[in-house]
Design a protein around this motif. Structure first.
Motif, PDB file in Angstrom:
ATOM      1  N   ARG A 108       0.860  -1.406   0.122  1.00  0.00           N
ATOM      2  CA  ARG A 108      -0.139   0.022  -0.113  1.00  0.00           C
ATOM      3  C   ARG A 108       1.021   1.167   0.435  1.00  0.00           C
ATOM      4  O   ARG A 108       2.266   1.220   0.263  1.00  0.00           O
ATOM      5  CB  ARG A 108      -0.707   0.397   1.308  1.00  0.00           C
ATOM      6  CG  ARG A 108      -1.300  -0.871   1.739  1.00  0.00           C
ATOM      7  CD  ARG A 108      -3.295  -0.999   0.413  1.00  0.00           C
ATOM      8  NE  ARG A 108      -3.526  -0.676   0.460  1.00  0.00           N
ATOM      9  CZ  ARG A 108      -5.226  -0.225  -0.278  1.00  0.00           C
ATOM     10  NH1 ARG A 108      -4.512  -1.120  -1.470  1.00  0.00           N
ATOM     11  NH2 ARG A 108      -5.481   0.643  -0.305  1.00  0.00           N
ATOM     12  N   LEU A 109       0.313   2.373  -1.256  1.00  0.00           N
ATOM     13  CA  LEU A 109       1.075   3.244  -0.315  1.00  0.00           C
ATOM     14  C   LEU A 109       0.231   4.449   0.020  1.00  0.00           C
ATOM     15  O   LEU A 109      -0.999   4.759  -0.088  1.00  0.00           O
ATOM     16  CB  LEU A 109       1.277   4.039  -2.718  1.00  0.00           C
ATOM     17  CG  LEU A 109       1.905   5.891  -2.393  1.00  0.00           C
ATOM     18  CD1 LEU A 109       3.732   5.292  -1.910  1.00  0.00           C
ATOM     19  CD2 LEU A 109       2.129   6.194  -4.215  1.00  0.00           C
ATOM     20  N   ARG A 110       0.312   5.400   0.944  1.00  0.00           N
ATOM     21  CA  ARG A 110      -0.375   6.486   2.049  1.00  0.00           C
ATOM     22  C   ARG A 110       0.932   7.321   1.559  1.00  0.00           C
ATOM     23  O   ARG A 110       1.238   8.015   1.649  1.00  0.00           O
ATOM     24  CB  ARG A 110      -0.277   5.507   3.280  1.00  0.00           C
ATOM     25  CG  ARG A 110      -0.974   4.491   3.343  1.00  0.00           C
ATOM     26  CD  ARG A 110      -1.406   4.120   4.536  1.00  0.00           C
ATOM     27  NE  ARG A 110      -1.784   2.764   4.631  1.00  0.00           N
ATOM     28  CZ  ARG A 110      -0.684   1.452   5.667  1.00  0.00           C
ATOM     29  NH1 ARG A 110       0.544   2.001   6.104  1.00  0.00           N
ATOM     30  NH2 ARG A 110      -1.197   0.447   5.251  1.00  0.00           N
ATOM     31  N   VAL A 111      -0.666   8.345   1.624  1.00  0.00           N
ATOM     32  CA  VAL A 111      -0.421   9.639   1.695  1.00  0.00           C
ATOM     33  C   VAL A 111      -1.710  10.181   2.810  1.00  0.00           C
ATOM     34  O   VAL A 111      -2.373  10.713   2.534  1.00  0.00           O
ATOM     35  CB  VAL A 111       0.069  10.655  -0.047  1.00  0.00           C
ATOM     36  CG1 VAL A 111      -0.016  12.034   0.391  1.00  0.00           C
ATOM     37  CG2 VAL A 111       0.499   9.866  -0.785  1.00  0.00           C
ATOM     38  N   GLY A 112      -0.509  11.224   3.439  1.00  0.00           N
ATOM     39  CA  GLY A 112      -1.488  12.147   4.652  1.00  0.00           C
ATOM     40  C   GLY A 112      -0.790  13.263   4.534  1.00  0.00           C
ATOM     41  O   GLY A 112       0.497  13.459   3.943  1.00  0.00           O
ATOM     42  N   PRO A 113      -0.937  14.207   6.199  1.00  0.00           N
ATOM     43  CA  PRO A 113      -0.457  15.416   6.170  1.00  0.00           C
ATOM     44  C   PRO A 113       0.318  14.857   7.535  1.00  0.00           C
ATOM     45  O   PRO A 113       0.935  14.098   7.728  1.00  0.00           O
ATOM     46  CB  PRO A 113      -1.699  15.260   7.592  1.00  0.00           C
ATOM     47  CG  PRO A 113      -2.566  14.167   7.961  1.00  0.00           C
ATOM     48  CD  PRO A 113      -2.589  13.479   6.904  1.00  0.00           C
ATOM     49  N   SER A 114       1.239  15.932   7.473  1.00  0.00           N
ATOM     50  CA  SER A 114       2.713  16.147   7.865  1.00  0.00           C
ATOM     51  C   SER A 114       2.534  16.535   9.470  1.00  0.00           C
ATOM     52  O   SER A 114       1.519  16.483   9.817  1.00  0.00           O
ATOM     53  CB  SER A 114       3.005  17.597   7.888  1.00  0.00           C
ATOM     54  OG  SER A 114       4.702  17.398   8.484  1.00  0.00           O
ATOM     55  N   GLY A 115       3.488  15.570  10.033  1.00  0.00           N
ATOM     56  CA  GLY A 115       3.346  15.286  12.012  1.00  0.00           C
ATOM     57  C   GLY A 115       4.229  14.912  12.304  1.00  0.00           C
ATOM     58  O   GLY A 115       5.299  14.373  11.569  1.00  0.00           O
TER      59      GLY A 115
END
Length: 298
Positions: free
Chosen positions: A150-157
């Motif tokens: 799986r490739l995931r893209v989300g907010p910085s944190g």
């Protein structure tokens, strides 16, 4: 045969047509994700659509500044090429054509009026249709979950639980450079999910005490990236590459004097391109672009 590529470069082949943008899954935390599958060279691809045609298989390349499309795929998608592009590859650079795609989408991004460099099919083989560059993830955190595919893209944190922060630096807002040691020698490593094999520059070869004619060296396939140039190469099996507490044991490393070391800003000392042949042994790899942070899950 296997290709290596970098900067704004890479890829190949052509697939079919017909469809809406790939489905975009959302986790409870608001992170988009999409399936990724390895190509014949071990690089991970995702499905993308171009002007709602496709899906096409594009490699996700952490060392590519922007997207690249195979010439045959551009023709099948009805994209008219024009002059004006410039491609930087592992072994050099050259002028290329380019196309503009009104809609460029996947399960983890959706972009409009996207310019793409066109790579001649003769440099690509038929492994995949193009390359997703890091510009698609600007302002976001990109995560490769290798076991789950799986490739995931989300907010910085903050660094998530289970991941370790790696001493690293984002150069030119594009190239993720990590501190590593190679058989005890300190080096800078370009994290390159678009490279099928791990390679090193002559300065690292010298620091390891491996001179020309050393019995450990055997001839390697020349390195040719996105351009017509190619560079002679030798390879050797080393003891280990260490990144924080993670060891990549007995890596086979290709030694070649590549232009990419200077263009990525690490050519002044011992340097390495850490390719997918080693990176895929991790459980997870993430780049938080706003923070310029590299995170790994051993």
């Amino acid at each position: 045969h296997a290709l290596d590529r970098r900067s704004v470069l890479l890829s190949g082949g052509a697939r079919g047509f017909a469809g809406a943008p790939p489905a975009r899954a959302q986790t409870p935390a608001g992170v988009a994700e999409t399936p990724m599958t390895p190509d014949a060279g071990g690089r991970f691809t995702i499905e993308v659509t171009l002007n709602k045609a496709g899906p096409f298989r594009f490699v996700v390349d952490s060392a590519a500044m922007g997207p690249v499309i195979a010439a045959g795929t551009a023709a099948k998608a009805g994209l008219a090429a024009k002059d004006g592009g410039f491609m930087v590859g592992a072994s050099g650079s050259q002028a290329v054509s380019q196309v503009t795609v009104q809609s460029y989408a996947s399960g983890v991004f959706d972009r409009a009026n996207q310019a793409m460099l066109v790579m001649p099919d003769a440099h690509l083989g038929s492994v995949h249709d193009g390359v997703v560059g890091i510009d698609a993830f600007a302002g976001r955190r990109l995560e490769f979950d290798f076991p789950a595919g799986r490739l995931r893209v989300g907010p910085s944190g903050p660094t998530p639980k289970g991941f370790a922060a790696v001493p690293s630096k984002l150069i030119y807002a594009s190239f993720m450079i990590a501190d590593v040691t190679v058989d005890g020698v300190r080096a800078k490593a370009l994290i390159d999910t678009g490279a099928g094999r791990t390679s090193a520059n002559p300065k690292l070869q010298a620091a390891l005490g491996i001179a020309a004619g050393d019995a450990r060296l055997t001839p390697a396939e020349p390195v040719r990236g996105a351009t017509s140039q190619q560079t002679a190469a030798w390879k050797a099996s080393l003891g280990q590459i260490r990144i924080v507490k993670v060891l990549f044991a007995a890596p086979v490393v290709t030694f070649a004097d590549l232009a990419i070391y200077d263009s990525s800003g690490i050519g002044d000392g011992p340097a390495l391109i850490l390719g997918i042949d080693q990176l895929r042994s991790l459980k997870g790899l993430a780049i938080d672009y706003p923070q310029g942070a590299l995170q790994i899950r051993p």
